[in-house]
Design an enzyme around this catalytic site. Structure first.
Site, PDB file in Angstrom:
ATOM      1  CB  CYS A 124      -0.935  -0.009   1.200  1.00  0.00           C
ATOM      2  SG  CYS A 124      -1.928  -1.520   1.317  1.00  0.00           S
ATOM      3  CG  HIS A 268      -3.474   2.867   2.042  1.00  0.00           C
ATOM      4  ND1 HIS A 268      -4.039   2.357   0.894  1.00  0.00           N
ATOM      5  CD2 HIS A 268      -3.454   1.846   2.953  1.00  0.00           C
ATOM      6  CE1 HIS A 268      -4.344   1.085   1.090  1.00  0.00           C
ATOM      7  NE2 HIS A 268      -4.000   0.750   2.325  1.00  0.00           N
ATOM      8  CG  ASN A 299      -6.917  -1.607   1.239  1.00  0.00           C
ATOM      9  OD1 ASN A 299      -6.144  -1.306   0.332  1.00  0.00           O
ATOM     10  ND2 ASN A 299      -6.497  -1.884   2.461  1.00  0.00           N
TER      11      ASN A 299
END
Length: 343
Positions: A124, A268, A299
């Site tokens: 990420c 993020h 996500n």
């Protein structure tokens, strides 16, 4: 007689993001569909993560195809031609072919086939790592324009029976063109890792054991099973809230910027509760818009920051020329934060 010296490379004094683009798969997976896989509720998922729906890629929406679509938009916005690209960096953990790097196929398809192209695995934080590399390449004289892509097909690594992760992940691609600038457009990237916690987000098992056959004599080995992502949610939450707020503040300090001078905060898209906790820790003013793309996209790991950036710019939440604080964090554990000027 003096020894010969290598002529130093010369590059631009500064760099900045010149264009951004994203691609979101067609198929929408609402929470109602997830509830067919796991014993949960829409309220539980929304409260725990902030996610209402996510996008999952179809057979034709490959890592390469999504990347090409996102990159095309970024290139057009930057106003350059593909043959001007001097580097292609692709951040992904879900390109399932070990080699060659998917970046080489993407470069060829875009018309930047002679550019150096490589993949990075920084989960990420991948987009932030890519920006740091691109900035160094441009200021070091090794490229004039660099394409940075964050792309994931995390649906390929999602265990639909795992109640703790089945609702989290989505697919998509985000891309940015980084190029020379007369003024600083990318602050110092504060990046790092904590390998002592590499177990809290990980693939269940390695590819070399994914298809191991049971040994008929001694029973060794396991039945073939596809690897999936596992996460210790509470451990990740604590680390992200307490440690990443410090990293975000370091990025602000390194750029000489205070929170009230930001035009956007683009973390993020891991979890809405993590975002809210970071806002509080940073004492971010209510006037600073915050990316909350996770509610509709899930996500998407390395793709989440450029996707959220594109959405904020398209919606008018953030404006070209605004300063934005970005921060990515995830499996490794790895992290990267910086203050950037929005394209």
């Amino acid at each position: 007689m003096s020894k010969p010296q290598i002529r130093p490379a010369t590059g631009a004094q500064f760099s900045r993001i010149l264009g951004v683009g994203g691609y979101r798969p067609v198929r929408v997976i609402p929470n109602a569909e997830v509830l067919e896989w796991i014993d949960s509720s829409d309220e539980w998922i929304r409260t725990r993560s902030g996610i209402a729906e996510r996008r999952w890629a179809g057979p034709e929406e490959t890592v390469a195809e999504m990347s090409v679509q996102a990159a095309g938009k970024a290139i057009a916005q930057a106003g350059i031609s593909p043959d001007q690209i001097g580097g292609v960096i692709v951040a992904t953990v879900s390109h399932l072919k070990q080699t060659p790097a998917i970046a080489t196929e993407i470069a060829e398809r875009l018309g930047a086939g002679k550019a150096p192209a490589f993949d990075i695995s920084a989960a990420c934080a991948g987009f932030g790592y890519g920006l740091g590399l691109a900035d160094g390449m441009i200021r070091g004289g090794n490229a004039e324009y660099v394409l940075v892509i964050g792309v994931e097909r995390l649906s390929d690594l999602t265990d639909q029976s795992d109640r703790s992760t089945a609702f989290i992940f989505g697919d998509g691609a985000g891309a940015a063109i980084v190029g020379p600038s007369d003024t600083p457009g990318i602050g110092k990237v504060i990046w790092g890792s904590d390998g002592s916690q590499s177990n809290v987000i990980s693939q269940t098992h390695a590819w070399d054991t994914a298809f191991a056959k049971p040994d008929a004599v001694n029973g060794a080995g396991e039945e073939a099973r596809w690897p999936a992502l596992r996460m210790e949610g509470q451990a990740v939450f604590r680390w992200a809230v307490w440690e990443m707020a410090k990293v975000a503040q370091q990025a602000l300090d390194a750029a000489g910027i205070t929170a009230d001078q930001l035009g956007a905060f683009i973390p993020h898209q891991a979890n809405m509760r993590i975002t809210d906790a970071m806002i509080k820790a940073l004492k971010l003013p209510d006037t600073v818009p915050v990316a909350r793309d996770i509610s509709e996209t899930g996500n998407t790991s390395a793709a989440s920051i450029p996707l959220a950036m594109e959405r904020m710019l398209e919606s008018g939440e953030a404006r070209s020329g605004d300063l934005a604080l970005i921060i990515g964090f995830g499996a490794g554990l790895v992290y990267a934060a910086a203050v950037v000027t929005l394209p």
